[in-house]
Design a protein around this motif. Sequence first.
Motif, PDB file in Angstrom:
ATOM      1  N   MET A   1       0.742  -1.259  -0.199  1.00 48.50           N
ATOM      2  CA  MET A   1      -0.084  -0.016   0.066  1.00 48.50           C
ATOM      3  C   MET A   1       0.918   1.127   0.026  1.00 48.50           C
ATOM      4  N   GLY A   2       0.045   2.243  -0.048  1.00 45.73           N
ATOM      5  CA  GLY A   2       0.934   3.771   0.023  1.00 45.73           C
ATOM      6  C   GLY A   2       1.438   4.216  -1.343  1.00 45.73           C
ATOM      7  N   GLY A   3       1.181   3.361  -2.441  1.00 45.87           N
ATOM      8  CA  GLY A   3       1.311   3.915  -3.539  1.00 45.87           C
ATOM      9  C   GLY A   3       0.356   4.601  -4.470  1.00 45.87           C
ATOM     10  N   ARG A   4       0.227   4.656  -5.936  1.00 47.66           N
ATOM     11  CA  ARG A   4      -0.809   5.523  -6.574  1.00 47.66           C
ATOM     12  C   ARG A   4      -2.051   4.444  -6.632  1.00 47.66           C
ATOM     13  N   PRO A   5      -3.140   4.801  -6.365  1.00 48.63           N
ATOM     14  CA  PRO A   5      -4.412   3.639  -6.454  1.00 48.63           C
ATOM     15  C   PRO A   5      -4.245   3.239  -7.909  1.00 48.63           C
ATOM     16  N   ARG A   6      -4.741   1.875  -8.161  1.00 51.85           N
ATOM     17  CA  ARG A   6      -4.710   1.333  -9.451  1.00 51.85           C
ATOM     18  C   ARG A   6      -6.474   1.161  -9.586  1.00 51.85           C
ATOM     19  N   SER A   7      -6.840   1.364 -10.797  1.00 49.56           N
ATOM     20  CA  SER A   7      -8.261   1.122 -11.179  1.00 49.56           C
ATOM     21  C   SER A   7      -8.608  -0.280 -11.048  1.00 49.56           C
ATOM     22  N   TYR A  38       7.306  -4.812  16.212  1.00 48.83           N
ATOM     23  CA  TYR A  38       8.067  -4.608  14.789  1.00 48.83           C
ATOM     24  C   TYR A  38       7.482  -3.691  14.003  1.00 48.83           C
ATOM     25  N   GLY A  39       6.111  -3.659  13.806  1.00 53.02           N
ATOM     26  CA  GLY A  39       5.399  -2.687  13.160  1.00 53.02           C
ATOM     27  C   GLY A  39       5.504  -1.514  13.308  1.00 53.02           C
ATOM     28  N   ARG A  40       5.182  -1.031  14.608  1.00 57.80           N
ATOM     29  CA  ARG A  40       5.729   0.408  15.044  1.00 57.80           C
ATOM     30  C   ARG A  40       6.964   0.761  14.957  1.00 57.80           C
ATOM     31  N   GLU A  41       7.839  -0.160  15.249  1.00 57.97           N
ATOM     32  CA  GLU A  41       9.301   0.157  15.383  1.00 57.97           C
ATOM     33  C   GLU A  41       9.816   0.450  13.855  1.00 57.97           C
ATOM     34  N   LEU A  42       9.379  -0.362  12.989  1.00 59.02           N
ATOM     35  CA  LEU A  42       9.971  -0.065  11.615  1.00 59.02           C
ATOM     36  C   LEU A  42       9.203   1.271  10.837  1.00 59.02           C
ATOM     37  N   GLN A  43       8.027   1.425  11.393  1.00 56.03           N
ATOM     38  CA  GLN A  43       7.232   2.628  10.977  1.00 56.03           C
ATOM     39  C   GLN A  43       8.038   3.875  11.397  1.00 56.03           C
ATOM     40  N   ARG A  44       8.534   3.899  12.811  1.00 55.27           N
ATOM     41  CA  ARG A  44       9.277   4.799  13.353  1.00 55.27           C
ATOM     42  C   ARG A  44      10.634   5.179  12.634  1.00 55.27           C
ATOM     43  N   VAL A  45      11.266   4.029  12.264  1.00 53.93           N
ATOM     44  CA  VAL A  45      12.397   4.213  11.604  1.00 53.93           C
ATOM     45  C   VAL A  45      12.135   4.524  10.092  1.00 53.93           C
ATOM     46  N   ARG A  46      11.105   4.345   9.444  1.00 55.90           N
ATOM     47  CA  ARG A  46      10.661   4.901   7.928  1.00 55.90           C
ATOM     48  C   ARG A  46      10.514   6.420   8.275  1.00 55.90           C
ATOM     49  N   LEU A  53       5.179  10.067   4.112  1.00 53.06           N
ATOM     50  CA  LEU A  53       3.949   9.121   3.928  1.00 53.06           C
ATOM     51  C   LEU A  53       3.934   8.232   5.250  1.00 53.06           C
ATOM     52  N   ALA A  54       5.070   7.855   5.763  1.00 50.86           N
ATOM     53  CA  ALA A  54       5.170   6.859   6.830  1.00 50.86           C
ATOM     54  C   ALA A  54       3.988   6.864   7.933  1.00 50.86           C
ATOM     55  N   PRO A  55       3.730   8.125   8.696  1.00 50.79           N
ATOM     56  CA  PRO A  55       2.739   8.080   9.534  1.00 50.79           C
ATOM     57  C   PRO A  55       1.289   7.499   9.348  1.00 50.79           C
ATOM     58  N   GLY A  56       1.014   7.713   7.984  1.00 47.03           N
ATOM     59  CA  GLY A  56      -0.472   7.110   7.622  1.00 47.03           C
ATOM     60  C   GLY A  56      -0.319   5.723   7.020  1.00 47.03           C
ATOM     61  N   ILE A  57       0.841   5.098   6.942  1.00 45.36           N
ATOM     62  CA  ILE A  57       0.993   3.739   6.529  1.00 45.36           C
ATOM     63  C   ILE A  57       1.284   2.783   7.463  1.00 45.36           C
ATOM     64  N   GLY A 182      -5.474  10.977   4.118  1.00 45.09           N
ATOM     65  CA  GLY A 182      -4.187  10.195   3.469  1.00 45.09           C
ATOM     66  C   GLY A 182      -3.847   8.987   4.420  1.00 45.09           C
ATOM     67  N   VAL A 183      -4.460   8.538   5.466  1.00 45.49           N
ATOM     68  CA  VAL A 183      -4.178   7.605   6.366  1.00 45.49           C
ATOM     69  C   VAL A 183      -4.798   6.455   5.970  1.00 45.49           C
ATOM     70  N   TRP A 184      -4.271   5.234   6.003  1.00 43.23           N
ATOM     71  CA  TRP A 184      -4.622   3.784   5.706  1.00 43.23           C
ATOM     72  C   TRP A 184      -5.179   3.234   6.934  1.00 43.23           C
ATOM     73  N   ARG A 185      -6.340   3.060   7.042  1.00 41.52           N
ATOM     74  CA  ARG A 185      -6.970   2.291   8.348  1.00 41.52           C
ATOM     75  C   ARG A 185      -7.648   1.049   7.942  1.00 41.52           C
ATOM     76  N   PRO A 186      -7.448   0.141   8.680  1.00 45.60           N
ATOM     77  CA  PRO A 186      -8.035  -1.203   8.762  1.00 45.60           C
ATOM     78  C   PRO A 186      -9.458  -1.224   8.525  1.00 45.60           C
ATOM     79  N   ARG A 187     -10.283  -1.760   7.632  1.00 45.27           N
ATOM     80  CA  ARG A 187     -11.616  -1.879   7.511  1.00 45.27           C
ATOM     81  C   ARG A 187     -12.186  -3.049   8.293  1.00 45.27           C
ATOM     82  N   ARG A 188     -11.252  -4.256   7.924  1.00 50.19           N
ATOM     83  CA  ARG A 188     -11.972  -5.518   8.362  1.00 50.19           C
ATOM     84  C   ARG A 188     -10.623  -6.453   8.481  1.00 50.19           C
ATOM     85  N   HIS A 189     -10.515  -7.295   9.364  1.00 46.54           N
ATOM     86  CA  HIS A 189      -9.632  -8.386   9.626  1.00 46.54           C
ATOM     87  C   HIS A 189      -9.975  -9.620   9.189  1.00 46.54           C
ATOM     88  N   PHE A 190      -9.215 -10.561   8.404  1.00 49.08           N
ATOM     89  CA  PHE A 190      -9.798 -11.880   8.318  1.00 49.08           C
ATOM     90  C   PHE A 190      -8.805 -13.045   8.988  1.00 49.08           C
TER      91      PHE A 190
END
Length: 198
Positions: A1-7, A38-46, A53-57, A182-190
């Motif tokens: 995620m985080g790139g340009r949306p595709r149709s 690990y997720g938050r750790e790598l987000q902070r490093v990014r 864009l990192a804070p929203g991904i 501009g923030v990606w948020r979880p809508r549903r988990h599987f």
Amino acid sequence: MGGRPRSGPPAGRTQGAGGHETHGTRTIGVAIPIPHPYGRELQRVRESFGDRLAPGIPTHITLLPPTQVDAAELGAVEEHLAGVARTERPFRIRLRGTGTFRPVSPVVFVALAEGKDGCARLHTKVLAGPPGQRPQFPYHPHVTVAHHLSDEQMDRAAKELADYEAAFQVWGFSLYEHGADGVWRPRRHFLFGSGAAD
């Protein structure tokens, strides 16, 4: 995620602006979230590399890249993803070292030393249903840590995370929606083996 949306990690469902679920278009993505810590750790490093864009991904491994869909299609998308999840079981991912897609794409990533086959299998199953998409590039599971930065910052990211290593169990995957802010948020988990966790 985080790139340009595709149709074409548990927080339940979210709704679009005004709570309308069946009007307009949505930009969605499907990914394996990288778990705490690990997720938050790598987000902070990014973020430290200057990636604005990192804070929203949320840190993740992409299964379906950013894709625009009609809101009316979301029910069918979720039904398909629940079916995919029911056929799967947890598997292990081990992250180790870095790689890059340069010069084809300005990305530095943390590489997968284990779990590539599981990710590739999920990617194939996810793309087999709605919204349907033809991949632009061969699938290469990874965790982005620098994107569209200067060569100096990209080199720094590759060097600083060259010895990075982490391992975790994958419990399932998530459907994300891109917000107007501009923030990606979880809508549903599987969850694997048991369909969707609402």
